[in-house]
Design an enzyme around this catalytic site. Structure first.
Site, PDB file in Angstrom:
ATOM      1  N   LYS A  13       0.821  -1.210   0.000  1.00  0.00           N
ATOM      2  CA  LYS A  13       0.000   0.000   0.000  1.00  0.00           C
ATOM      3  C   LYS A  13       0.859   1.265   0.000  1.00  0.00           C
ATOM      4  O   LYS A  13       0.570   2.217  -0.702  1.00  0.00           O
ATOM      5  CB  LYS A  13      -0.915   0.035   1.238  1.00  0.00           C
ATOM      6  CG  LYS A  13      -1.874  -1.128   1.334  1.00  0.00           C
ATOM      7  CD  LYS A  13      -2.874  -0.915   2.474  1.00  0.00           C
ATOM      8  CE  LYS A  13      -2.236  -0.923   3.854  1.00  0.00           C
ATOM      9  NZ  LYS A  13      -1.754  -2.246   4.264  1.00  0.00           N
ATOM     10  N   ARG A  88      -9.030   1.243  10.519  1.00  0.00           N
ATOM     11  CA  ARG A  88      -8.613  -0.142  10.733  1.00  0.00           C
ATOM     12  C   ARG A  88      -9.790  -1.057  11.032  1.00  0.00           C
ATOM     13  O   ARG A  88      -9.636  -2.267  11.108  1.00  0.00           O
ATOM     14  CB  ARG A  88      -7.667  -0.219  11.936  1.00  0.00           C
ATOM     15  CG  ARG A  88      -6.233  -0.045  11.562  1.00  0.00           C
ATOM     16  CD  ARG A  88      -5.328  -0.459  12.707  1.00  0.00           C
ATOM     17  NE  ARG A  88      -4.023   0.157  12.580  1.00  0.00           N
ATOM     18  CZ  ARG A  88      -3.082  -0.255  11.754  1.00  0.00           C
ATOM     19  NH1 ARG A  88      -3.282  -1.312  10.991  1.00  0.00           N
ATOM     20  NH2 ARG A  88      -1.939   0.363  11.687  1.00  0.00           N
ATOM     21  N   ARG A 127      11.199  -8.030   5.109  1.00  0.00           N
ATOM     22  CA  ARG A 127      11.108  -6.565   5.091  1.00  0.00           C
ATOM     23  C   ARG A 127      11.964  -5.920   6.183  1.00  0.00           C
ATOM     24  O   ARG A 127      12.002  -6.394   7.310  1.00  0.00           O
ATOM     25  CB  ARG A 127       9.642  -6.155   5.276  1.00  0.00           C
ATOM     26  CG  ARG A 127       9.427  -4.658   5.227  1.00  0.00           C
ATOM     27  CD  ARG A 127       7.971  -4.332   5.079  1.00  0.00           C
ATOM     28  NE  ARG A 127       7.295  -4.298   6.360  1.00  0.00           N
ATOM     29  CZ  ARG A 127       6.086  -3.750   6.535  1.00  0.00           C
ATOM     30  NH1 ARG A 127       5.434  -3.257   5.525  1.00  0.00           N
ATOM     31  NH2 ARG A 127       5.537  -3.747   7.721  1.00  0.00           N
ATOM     32  N   ARG A 154      11.615  -5.078  12.156  1.00  0.00           N
ATOM     33  CA  ARG A 154      10.661  -4.816  13.248  1.00  0.00           C
ATOM     34  C   ARG A 154      10.208  -6.142  13.845  1.00  0.00           C
ATOM     35  O   ARG A 154      10.063  -7.133  13.140  1.00  0.00           O
ATOM     36  CB  ARG A 154       9.426  -4.091  12.694  1.00  0.00           C
ATOM     37  CG  ARG A 154       9.692  -2.677  12.276  1.00  0.00           C
ATOM     38  CD  ARG A 154       8.504  -2.106  11.528  1.00  0.00           C
ATOM     39  NE  ARG A 154       7.230  -2.541  12.094  1.00  0.00           N
ATOM     40  CZ  ARG A 154       6.036  -2.203  11.611  1.00  0.00           C
ATOM     41  NH1 ARG A 154       5.943  -1.425  10.553  1.00  0.00           N
ATOM     42  NH2 ARG A 154       4.934  -2.635  12.153  1.00  0.00           N
ATOM     43  N   ARG A 165      -0.626 -10.876  12.939  1.00  0.00           N
ATOM     44  CA  ARG A 165      -1.049  -9.622  12.295  1.00  0.00           C
ATOM     45  C   ARG A 165      -2.058  -9.898  11.192  1.00  0.00           C
ATOM     46  O   ARG A 165      -3.018  -9.142  11.012  1.00  0.00           O
ATOM     47  CB  ARG A 165       0.152  -8.895  11.697  1.00  0.00           C
ATOM     48  CG  ARG A 165       1.099  -8.365  12.728  1.00  0.00           C
ATOM     49  CD  ARG A 165       2.345  -7.791  12.081  1.00  0.00           C
ATOM     50  NE  ARG A 165       2.066  -6.583  11.320  1.00  0.00           N
ATOM     51  CZ  ARG A 165       2.875  -6.090  10.385  1.00  0.00           C
ATOM     52  NH1 ARG A 165       3.985  -6.728  10.078  1.00  0.00           N
ATOM     53  NH2 ARG A 165       2.573  -4.988   9.768  1.00  0.00           N
TER      54      ARG A 165
END
Ligand SMILES: [Zn+2]
Length: 208
Positions: A13, A88, A127, A154, A165
């Site tokens: 995104k 969200r 990532r 992260r 997630r």
């Protein structure tokens, strides 16, 4: 052009948003960036948010909504905006609609960048994120191309948390797809393709 971006974490995104910003001069409003900036600036909302984050708690909806509201009123958001990471859940979407209506504005599109869960898991686990500005890149990039900061993995992008997630996305955020479909502003693109191909579709859908 006022847009909400939808899609699982890692769907790409942010990359699509960046391209829309460059081409259409829209303000890219990422709630992650907003929170980081508010905390750094030690604004009143930022200090409140920091207290939750330091305690390992989720920042409450209303606080995020207030931050977004403040940001939507900035000059650069007047010509149009892209919301990334907000809403969200359906409750936030309803609130957003009424806040926008109060500003005599509305959403033109909810853009869904659709990528299958197994592809997401592969993407996210490779990532890396910039410690200073939040820029993301695949593993192997050690210095942030945007600000020179340190790139790190992260905790969120470690395999053990990715599935969690995705589950949260499925239960809380995926219902937004139906919400915006019901409002006849849902636009869908297949995000499992090269960035420029995805963007060509995005562009065609938004300017049709
Ligand atoms: Zn950076």
């Amino acid at each position: 052009m006022n847009i909400v971006l939808l899609g699982a974490p890692g769907a790409g995104k942010g990359t699509q948003a960046q391209k829309l910003v460059e081409e259409f001069g829209l303000a890219h409003i990422s709630t992650g960036d907003l929170l980081r900036a508010a905390v750094k600036a030690q604004s009143e909302l930022g200090l409140q948010a920091k207290a939750y984050m330091d305690a390992g708690k989720l920042v409450p909806d209303q606080l995020v909504i207030n931050l977004v509201k403040e940001r939507l009123q900035a000059d650069d958001a007047k010509a149009g905006f892209i919301l990334d990471g907000f809403p969200r859940n359906t409750a936030q979407a309803v609130t957003l609609d009424s806040e926008l209506a109060a500003m005599e504005r509305n959403l033109d599109a909810a853009l869904l960048v659709d990528v299958k869960p197994d592809v997401i898991v592969k993407r996210l686990s490779s990532r890396r994120t910039c410690r200073s500005c939040g820029y993301t890149a695949p593993a192997g990039v050690d210095v942030c191309p945007r600000c020179g900061g340190e790139m790190y993995q992260r905790d969120d992008d470690k395999p053990e948390t990715i599935q969690k997630r995705l589950d949260v996305y499925q239960t809380q955020t995926a219902p937004l797809i139906e919400y915006y479909r019901g409002h006849s502003i849902l636009k869908e693109v297949d995000g499992d393709r090269p960035v420029d191909e995805v963007y060509a579709d995005v562009r065609a859908l938004l300017t049709a």
